[in-house]
Design an enzyme around this catalytic site. Sequence first.
Site, PDB file in Angstrom:
ATOM      1  N   THR A 194     -37.709   6.071  36.798  1.00 17.09           N
ATOM      2  CA  THR A 194     -36.312   5.808  36.473  1.00 17.09           C
ATOM      3  C   THR A 194     -35.417   6.700  37.316  1.00 17.09           C
ATOM      4  O   THR A 194     -35.780   7.832  37.623  1.00 17.09           O
ATOM      5  CB  THR A 194     -36.015   6.050  34.976  1.00 17.09           C
ATOM      6  N   ASP A 204     -38.027   1.283  29.427  1.00 13.79           N
ATOM      7  CA  ASP A 204     -36.931   0.326  29.374  1.00 13.79           C
ATOM      8  C   ASP A 204     -36.401   0.335  27.954  1.00 13.79           C
ATOM      9  O   ASP A 204     -37.173   0.282  26.991  1.00 13.79           O
ATOM     10  CB  ASP A 204     -37.357  -1.083  29.800  1.00 13.79           C
ATOM     11  N   SER A 205     -35.099   0.450  27.831  1.00 13.87           N
ATOM     12  CA  SER A 205     -34.521   0.703  26.523  1.00 13.87           C
ATOM     13  C   SER A 205     -33.136   0.108  26.431  1.00 13.87           C
ATOM     14  O   SER A 205     -32.548  -0.295  27.431  1.00 13.87           O
ATOM     15  CB  SER A 205     -34.468   2.214  26.276  1.00 13.87           C
ATOM     16  N   TYR A 213     -24.739   4.894  24.988  1.00 13.83           N
ATOM     17  CA  TYR A 213     -24.032   4.558  23.754  1.00 13.83           C
ATOM     18  C   TYR A 213     -24.125   5.665  22.698  1.00 13.83           C
ATOM     19  O   TYR A 213     -23.700   5.455  21.553  1.00 13.83           O
ATOM     20  CB  TYR A 213     -24.583   3.240  23.180  1.00 13.83           C
ATOM     21  N   ASP A 214     -24.676   6.822  23.054  1.00 15.03           N
ATOM     22  CA  ASP A 214     -24.837   7.906  22.072  1.00 15.03           C
ATOM     23  C   ASP A 214     -23.546   8.276  21.332  1.00 15.03           C
ATOM     24  O   ASP A 214     -23.606   8.561  20.130  1.00 15.03           O
ATOM     25  CB  ASP A 214     -25.404   9.165  22.737  1.00 15.03           C
ATOM     26  N   LYS A 255     -31.987  14.596  18.105  1.00 18.01           N
ATOM     27  CA  LYS A 255     -32.035  13.224  18.659  1.00 18.01           C
ATOM     28  C   LYS A 255     -33.465  12.890  19.090  1.00 18.01           C
ATOM     29  O   LYS A 255     -34.005  11.847  18.713  1.00 18.01           O
ATOM     30  CB  LYS A 255     -31.083  13.061  19.860  1.00 18.01           C
ATOM     31  N   ARG A 265     -36.803   6.682  22.022  1.00 17.14           N
ATOM     32  CA  ARG A 265     -37.599   7.231  23.134  1.00 17.14           C
ATOM     33  C   ARG A 265     -38.631   8.229  22.604  1.00 17.14           C
ATOM     34  O   ARG A 265     -39.795   8.218  23.027  1.00 17.14           O
ATOM     35  CB  ARG A 265     -36.639   7.891  24.131  1.00 17.14           C
TER      36      ARG A 265
HETATM   37  P1  IMP Z   1     -32.355   0.607  31.406  1.00 12.43           P
HETATM   38  O1  IMP Z   1     -33.512   0.874  30.475  1.00 12.43           O
HETATM   39  O2  IMP Z   1     -32.354   1.508  32.578  1.00 12.43           O
HETATM   40  O3  IMP Z   1     -32.213  -0.845  31.720  1.00 12.43           O
HETATM   41  O4  IMP Z   1     -30.996   0.977  30.669  1.00 12.43           O
HETATM   42  C1  IMP Z   1     -30.956   1.345  29.355  1.00 12.43           C
HETATM   43  C2  IMP Z   1     -29.495   1.408  28.887  1.00 12.43           C
HETATM   44  O5  IMP Z   1     -29.515   1.365  27.469  1.00 12.43           O
HETATM   45  C3  IMP Z   1     -28.807   2.720  29.252  1.00 12.43           C
HETATM   46  O6  IMP Z   1     -28.069   2.630  30.427  1.00 12.43           O
HETATM   47  C4  IMP Z   1     -27.904   2.952  28.054  1.00 12.43           C
HETATM   48  O7  IMP Z   1     -26.719   2.212  28.200  1.00 12.43           O
HETATM   49  C5  IMP Z   1     -28.698   2.356  26.912  1.00 12.43           C
HETATM   50  N1  IMP Z   1     -29.568   3.389  26.293  1.00 12.43           N
HETATM   51  C6  IMP Z   1     -30.923   3.491  26.352  1.00 12.43           C
HETATM   52  N2  IMP Z   1     -31.355   4.566  25.692  1.00 12.43           N
HETATM   53  C7  IMP Z   1     -30.251   5.185  25.239  1.00 12.43           C
HETATM   54  C8  IMP Z   1     -30.069   6.393  24.500  1.00 12.43           C
HETATM   55  O8  IMP Z   1     -30.993   7.154  24.168  1.00 12.43           O
HETATM   56  N3  IMP Z   1     -28.782   6.693  24.212  1.00 12.43           N
HETATM   57  C9  IMP Z   1     -27.722   5.908  24.576  1.00 12.43           C
HETATM   58  N4  IMP Z   1     -27.854   4.797  25.278  1.00 12.43           N
HETATM   59  C10 IMP Z   1     -29.112   4.430  25.616  1.00 12.43           C
END
Ligand code: IMP
Length: 201
Positions: free
Chosen positions: A11, A73-74, A156-157, A177, A183
């Site tokens: 990442t 991915d989250s 979005y925290d 957290k 995660r």
């Molecule tokens: P990707 O997994 O790189 O496609 O992006 C994940 C997106 O989800 C991030 O850019 C955040 O906008 C959101 N996201 C994922 N995990 C978190 C977190 O732990 N806190 C806040 N936002 C999150």
Amino acid sequence: MSMALELLAATGNAHKVDEMRAILAPAGVRLLSARDVGGLPEVDEDGATFRDNAIKKACAIAAATGRRVIADDSGLEVVALDGAPGVRSARYAGEGGNDGRNVAKLLAALDGRSDRRARFVCVVAVAGPDGLVGTAEGEVRGRIGDQPRGQGGFGYDPVFIPDGYEQTFAELPAGIKNSMSHRGRALAAALAQGLLRGQAG
Ligand code: IMP
């Protein structure tokens, strides 16, 4: 006996790497970042699910670098928005991934809505040069606040309030957290499944 292991975090998001390091360090897992290996190839996150995208990232970067890789991915799923922004969380307000604009768009979409239930989801995938080792998933449930609060975390925290708390993820200490986050739970599951063991796979 498992051996301490070095994995490349697939990442470019430095906040994710910081969290993954903090969560995995006590288990003896060392994470390399994109910077440590001179950058990562771009991978198109065009999958329909978090799992598809995590597997695609892990396998592509393991094949390109010849290293053992962990991808995350989250994203955020909001009940009143039928699961949006979901896999599009990073680019909800457009390409470029601006956290402030994403949060503003989310608050506008929920304006006047009383159902503020949401969850964060994370799928981690572990792969080596020979292919996928496995995946693990974690979630944390909560609700979306009325306005951003706090300076910690990312994404979005500032508007996510986990169940059982009044503070947002951006107001809570990082250790709190990480102990309950999507995660943290996905990585704990990956450890429990043995996906991060030294000589496995
Ligand atoms: P990707 O997994 O790189 O496609 O992006 C994940 C997106 O989800 C991030 O850019 C955040 O906008 C959101 N996201 C994922 N995990 C978190 C977190 O732990 N806190 C806040 N936002 C999150």
